[in-house]
Design an enzyme around this catalytic site. Structure first.
Site, PDB file in Angstrom:
ATOM      1  N   ASN A   9       0.867  -1.175   0.000  1.00 44.75           N
ATOM      2  CA  ASN A   9       0.000   0.000   0.000  1.00 44.75           C
ATOM      3  C   ASN A   9       0.904   1.225   0.000  1.00 44.75           C
ATOM      4  O   ASN A   9       1.481   1.583   1.032  1.00 44.75           O
ATOM      5  CB  ASN A   9      -0.909  -0.013   1.234  1.00 44.75           C
ATOM      6  CG  ASN A   9      -1.727   1.281   1.336  1.00 44.75           C
ATOM      7  OD1 ASN A   9      -1.746   2.093   0.413  1.00 44.75           O
ATOM      8  ND2 ASN A   9      -2.366   1.467   2.478  1.00 44.75           N
ATOM      9  N   TRP A  10       1.063   1.851  -1.136  1.00 43.91           N
ATOM     10  CA  TRP A  10       1.991   2.975  -1.264  1.00 43.91           C
ATOM     11  C   TRP A  10       1.459   4.263  -0.648  1.00 43.91           C
ATOM     12  O   TRP A  10       2.200   5.241  -0.521  1.00 43.91           O
ATOM     13  CB  TRP A  10       2.329   3.232  -2.729  1.00 43.91           C
ATOM     14  CG  TRP A  10       3.291   2.244  -3.316  1.00 43.91           C
ATOM     15  CD1 TRP A  10       3.912   1.216  -2.674  1.00 43.91           C
ATOM     16  CD2 TRP A  10       3.722   2.176  -4.683  1.00 43.91           C
ATOM     17  NE1 TRP A  10       4.734   0.530  -3.539  1.00 43.91           N
ATOM     18  CE2 TRP A  10       4.631   1.107  -4.781  1.00 43.91           C
ATOM     19  CE3 TRP A  10       3.451   2.937  -5.821  1.00 43.91           C
ATOM     20  CZ2 TRP A  10       5.257   0.757  -5.993  1.00 43.91           C
ATOM     21  CZ3 TRP A  10       4.085   2.617  -7.030  1.00 43.91           C
ATOM     22  CH2 TRP A  10       4.964   1.532  -7.107  1.00 43.91           C
ATOM     23  N   LYS A  11       0.204   4.284  -0.287  1.00 42.94           N
ATOM     24  CA  LYS A  11      -0.414   5.477   0.314  1.00 42.94           C
ATOM     25  C   LYS A  11      -0.148   6.692  -0.590  1.00 42.94           C
ATOM     26  O   LYS A  11      -0.180   6.563  -1.818  1.00 42.94           O
ATOM     27  CB  LYS A  11       0.092   5.645   1.750  1.00 42.94           C
ATOM     28  CG  LYS A  11      -0.207   4.382   2.589  1.00 42.94           C
ATOM     29  CD  LYS A  11       0.065   4.542   4.048  1.00 42.94           C
ATOM     30  CE  LYS A  11      -0.201   3.232   4.786  1.00 42.94           C
ATOM     31  NZ  LYS A  11      -0.010   3.357   6.246  1.00 42.94           N
ATOM     32  N   HIS A  94      -9.567   1.585   4.758  1.00 40.79           N
ATOM     33  CA  HIS A  94      -8.292   1.714   5.484  1.00 40.79           C
ATOM     34  C   HIS A  94      -8.493   2.664   6.678  1.00 40.79           C
ATOM     35  O   HIS A  94      -9.224   3.640   6.607  1.00 40.79           O
ATOM     36  CB  HIS A  94      -7.201   2.242   4.562  1.00 40.79           C
ATOM     37  CG  HIS A  94      -5.839   2.144   5.166  1.00 40.79           C
ATOM     38  ND1 HIS A  94      -5.353   3.044   6.079  1.00 40.79           N
ATOM     39  CD2 HIS A  94      -4.875   1.201   5.022  1.00 40.79           C
ATOM     40  CE1 HIS A  94      -4.147   2.693   6.459  1.00 40.79           C
ATOM     41  NE2 HIS A  94      -3.836   1.570   5.841  1.00 40.79           N
ATOM     42  N   GLU A  96      -6.763   4.946   7.834  1.00 38.64           N
ATOM     43  CA  GLU A  96      -6.479   6.358   7.555  1.00 38.64           C
ATOM     44  C   GLU A  96      -7.664   7.034   6.854  1.00 38.64           C
ATOM     45  O   GLU A  96      -7.914   8.220   7.061  1.00 38.64           O
ATOM     46  CB  GLU A  96      -5.197   6.471   6.724  1.00 38.64           C
ATOM     47  CG  GLU A  96      -3.972   6.111   7.548  1.00 38.64           C
ATOM     48  CD  GLU A  96      -2.796   5.574   6.748  1.00 38.64           C
ATOM     49  OE1 GLU A  96      -1.788   5.188   7.361  1.00 38.64           O
ATOM     50  OE2 GLU A  96      -2.898   5.531   5.499  1.00 38.64           O
ATOM     51  N   GLU A 166      -5.574  -4.779  10.462  1.00 43.33           N
ATOM     52  CA  GLU A 166      -4.503  -3.814  10.701  1.00 43.33           C
ATOM     53  C   GLU A 166      -4.776  -3.060  11.998  1.00 43.33           C
ATOM     54  O   GLU A 166      -5.529  -2.079  12.023  1.00 43.33           O
ATOM     55  CB  GLU A 166      -4.437  -2.797   9.556  1.00 43.33           C
ATOM     56  CG  GLU A 166      -4.061  -3.369   8.222  1.00 43.33           C
ATOM     57  CD  GLU A 166      -3.538  -2.318   7.260  1.00 43.33           C
ATOM     58  OE1 GLU A 166      -4.171  -1.271   7.090  1.00 43.33           O
ATOM     59  OE2 GLU A 166      -2.456  -2.539   6.700  1.00 43.33           O
ATOM     60  N   GLY A 172       2.669   2.109  10.824  1.00 42.44           N
ATOM     61  CA  GLY A 172       3.662   3.183  10.728  1.00 42.44           C
ATOM     62  C   GLY A 172       4.450   3.434  11.989  1.00 42.44           C
ATOM     63  O   GLY A 172       5.214   4.394  12.074  1.00 42.44           O
ATOM     64  N   SER A 212       3.345  -2.422  10.340  1.00 37.08           N
ATOM     65  CA  SER A 212       4.802  -2.553  10.552  1.00 37.08           C
ATOM     66  C   SER A 212       5.355  -3.904  10.130  1.00 37.08           C
ATOM     67  O   SER A 212       6.254  -4.455  10.781  1.00 37.08           O
ATOM     68  CB  SER A 212       5.157  -2.226  12.007  1.00 37.08           C
ATOM     69  OG  SER A 212       4.859  -0.863  12.270  1.00 37.08           O
ATOM     70  N   GLY A 233       2.786  -1.086   4.201  1.00 35.43           N
ATOM     71  CA  GLY A 233       3.005   0.306   3.802  1.00 35.43           C
ATOM     72  C   GLY A 233       4.468   0.575   3.548  1.00 35.43           C
ATOM     73  O   GLY A 233       5.006   0.211   2.498  1.00 35.43           O
ATOM     74  N   GLY A 234       5.131   1.159   4.528  1.00 40.04           N
ATOM     75  CA  GLY A 234       6.500   1.653   4.365  1.00 40.04           C
ATOM     76  C   GLY A 234       7.463   0.704   3.686  1.00 40.04           C
ATOM     77  O   GLY A 234       8.193   1.092   2.784  1.00 40.04           O
TER      78      GLY A 234
HETATM   79  O1  LIG Z   1      -1.288   0.841   6.693  1.00 44.69           O
HETATM   80  C1  LIG Z   1      -0.589  -0.111   6.393  1.00 44.69           C
HETATM   81  C2  LIG Z   1      -0.873  -0.863   5.146  1.00 44.69           C
HETATM   82  O2  LIG Z   1      -2.147  -0.564   4.638  1.00 44.69           O
HETATM   83  C3  LIG Z   1       0.601  -0.516   7.203  1.00 44.69           C
HETATM   84  O3  LIG Z   1       1.584   0.471   7.065  1.00 44.69           O
HETATM   85  P1  LIG Z   1       3.071   0.145   7.600  1.00 44.69           P
HETATM   86  O4  LIG Z   1       3.492  -1.144   6.944  1.00 44.69           O
HETATM   87  O5  LIG Z   1       3.893   1.333   7.154  1.00 44.69           O
HETATM   88  O6  LIG Z   1       2.941   0.019   9.101  1.00 44.69           O
END
Ligand SMILES: O=C(CO)COP(=O)(O)O
Length: 252
Positions: A9-11, A94, A96, A166, A172, A212, A233-234
């Site tokens: 997920n590149w956000k 999600h 967010e 999640e 994050g 994470s 994500g990251g």
């Molecule tokens: O929100 C996420 C994937 O949708 C998780 O993000 P991280 O892997 O950066 O914790």
């Protein structure tokens, strides 16, 4: 046996040029065939990525979708538009988007139905906040979110959907859940689906962990009985990280 699935997920990261650079590098790599590979990119990069990744095993995902086919919804993207771009998956709900953009259990359900109606596979996010975790409300929260998201779907539609557990407090932060605790909650989500639908459907649906996840911890999650993949994500933003996640997810 459920096929493992790793989705990045590149956000709100990567310009088109950066996405093209990433895709051209990743497509050169030898990738495990056993793991389903998805990149959920910003809307702006989907067309370019679709062209570069055509013919490879890497599938495209979006990070959100509106529930209407078209209309006066300024700034929104319809399922038809995503399908036209060659998108296979779409992240819905999600945390967010629930936190910053007023996504609710009701809009999640409408979006899930619209995605499935147009041949998109939803990656449905559920997970508790830190306050809910500390109040021992995790199971109540994921039950409510799961039941609401899947309300009105057929068993077949649920079977092709993906759920991503999640915990918000792990996103994050670098502080992931333990593989055992994540597995316990994901097994509970599977139990909720068995009650709402039937055991065969619960056994068929794939459930990811997210929060994470890194190349050095992904194998531990995937070796659990009920965890079928990760939403990352990251660590998915670099070629090395994404390839490391795929490699880690390929280990037995
Ligand atoms: O929100 C996420 C994937 O949708 C998780 O993000 P991280 O892997 O950066 O914790």
């Amino acid at each position: 046996m459920r096929q493992r699935i790793i989705a990045g997920n590149w956000k709100m990261y990567k310009t088109i040029a950066e996405a093209e650079q990433f895709a051209n590098a990743v497509k050169q790599a030898e990738l495990s065939a056993t793991v389903e590979k998805v990149i959920c990119a910003p809307f702006t990069a989907l067309s370019a990525l679709s062209a570069i990744l055509k013919g490879t095993e890497i599938k495209l995902g979006a990070q959100n979708v509106h529930f209407a086919e078209e209309g006066a919804y300024t700034g929104e993207i319809s399922p038809l538009m995503l399908k036209e771009l060659g998108v296979d998956y779409v992240i819905i709900g999600h945390s967010e988007r629930r936190q910053y953009f007023n996504e609710t259990d009701e809009t999640v359900n409408k979006k899930v139905k619209a995605a499935l109606q147009h041949g998109l596979k939803p990656i449905i996010c559920v997970g508790e906040t830190l306050a809910e975790y500390e109040a021992n409300e995790t199971e109540a929260v994921v039950r409510r979110q799961t039941e609401a998201a899947l309300q009105g779907l057929s068993a077949e539609q649920v079977s092709v959907s993906v759920i991503a557990y999640e915990p918000v407090w792990a996103i994050g932060t670098g502080k992931s859940s333990t593989a055992e605790n994540a597995n316990q909650t994901i097994a509970y989500i599977r139990h909720v689906i068995a009650s709402q639908f039937d055991q065969d459907t619960a056994n068929a649906v794939r459930i990811q962990y997210g929060g994470s996840v890194k190349p050095d911890n992904v194998a531990g999650f995937l070796q659990q009985s009920d965890i079928d993949g990760a939403l990352v994500g990251g660590a998915s933003l670099t070629v090395e990280g994404y390839l490391g996640l795929i490699a880690g997810a390929s280990t037995k």
